[in-house]
Design a protein around this motif. Structure first.
Motif, short mmCIF file in Angstrom:
data_model
loop_
_atom_site.label_atom_id
_atom_site.label_comp_id
_atom_site.label_asym_id
_atom_site.label_seq_id
_atom_site.Cartn_x
_atom_site.Cartn_y
_atom_site.Cartn_z
N ASN A 46 0.53 8.08 -5.63
CA ASN A 46 -0.79 8.72 -5.68
C ASN A 46 -1.78 7.92 -6.54
OD1 ASN A 46 -2.59 10.74 -4.89
ND2 ASN A 46 -2.21 11.95 -6.74
N GLU A 78 0.81 -1.21 0.00
CA GLU A 78 0.00 0.00 0.00
C GLU A 78 0.85 1.26 0.00
OE1 GLU A 78 -2.82 3.07 1.80
OE2 GLU A 78 -0.88 2.37 2.55
N ASN A 127 -8.56 4.95 0.79
CA ASN A 127 -8.80 6.18 0.04
C ASN A 127 -10.12 6.82 0.49
OD1 ASN A 127 -7.78 4.27 -2.79
ND2 ASN A 127 -6.50 5.74 -1.69
N ARG A 185 0.48 5.11 -2.02
CA ARG A 185 0.55 6.45 -1.44
C ARG A 185 1.62 7.28 -2.13
NH1 ARG A 185 -1.67 7.01 3.96
NH2 ARG A 185 -2.80 5.11 4.51
N LYS A 186 2.77 6.67 -2.35
CA LYS A 186 3.90 7.37 -2.97
C LYS A 186 3.56 7.79 -4.40
CE LYS A 186 8.87 6.82 -3.84
NZ LYS A 186 10.04 5.91 -3.66
#
Length: 271
Positions: free
Chosen positions: A105, A98, A120, A102-103
């Motif tokens: 996007n 995950e 999200n 996040r990194k």
């Protein structure tokens, strides 16, 4: 012709036509194969709940001696829901996988038996799509709240261009992840992650051996990259006419496309 006793079939783009429907020709041919004593095994990225609407008209649902390979090979079970082989991801795996979402996007979710979990707050449209497709709910959960959840696979889900660009921009991160997990694109907008060595092919191999069969007894039919492993394993690997070039070049046989009963054509050749 090889003595085919088990026929493994992908759902989307293979079993179903472009309108995501079973055709009368495919239904009748699969019923013929079943009546002839051949095991028809649906092999899908969906959970059992997302396949039942197709298992029922095929006469395969709710039986202790019929099988389904779900979650891209992470679970092998009877169509009554009795699990035979299970390969889940740990909480640490989830955190690691995950983190790249996040990194980069990217929208992201994790698949469990009865729902998809997403961190999200603005739930992605492809997470909604997966929920509808698989007949399961969606639950928002923070990273911390995922510690006790059973996870079969994780998915990066976004528009094809967004997903492809992110994979290119963060190639080093995805390459490192691929050393630890099985990464495969099941559609242009889905990149799936399962435990290393877990795919449709390894699950099909395990089921085949459990049933006392060999690869020579197996026909596998598919269209996308996530079907390659089972097509390579089967003694008779069949690519759909609408399949990717890589799938077609890997398969022993190329059948008609999914709008012209390609599955029925392939099965009829071994009846």
């Amino acid at each position: 012709m090889k003595d085919i006793k088990l026929i493994a079939i992908d759902i989307d783009g293979t079993l179903l036509n472009s309108e995501r429907k079973l055709t009368p020709g495919v239904i009748s041919t699969i019923k013929q194969a079943n009546a002839a004593g051949k095991k028809v095994v649906i092999c899908t990225g969906r959970p059992l709940a997302g396949a039942r609407e197709y298992l029922k008209p095929l006469g395969l649902d709710g039986q202790d001696d019929q099988y389904i390979i779900s979650f891209g090979g992470a679970l092998v079970e009877t169509t009554t829901g009795y699990g035979l082989i299970e390969e889940t991801l740990s909480y640490d795996d989830y955190i690691k996988i995950e983190a790249i979402a996040r990194k980069a996007n990217l929208h992201f979710h994790a698949s469990s038996d009865d729902c998809v979990y997403t961190a999200n707050r603005n739930i992605g449209k492809y997470t909604v799509h997966e929920s509808v497709l698989c007949s399961v709910g969606i639950k928002y959960r923070t990273q911390e709240e995922m510690a006790d959840k059973k996870i079969y696979k994780c998915m990066y889900v976004d528009d094809p261009e967004i997903l492809s660009n992110a994979m290119a921009k963060y190639q080093a991160d995805f390459d490192q992840l691929a050393k630890e997990y099985m990464l495969v694109k099941s559609t242009p907008f889905y990149l799936e992650a399962t435990r290393k060595g877990v795919n449709k092919g390894t699950a099909l191999k395990a089921l085949t051996e459990k049933l006392g069969l060999t690869p020579e007894n197996v026909m596998a039919i598919g269209d996308e990259a996530n079907d390659l492993s089972m097509i390579e394993y089967a003694g008779t690997g069949v690519a759909m006419g609408n399949g990717t070039d890589l799938v077609k070049s890997t398969a022993n046989v190329v059948t008609a496309d999914n709008d012209h009963d390609g599955v029925a054509q392939a099965i009829k050749s071994v009846l």
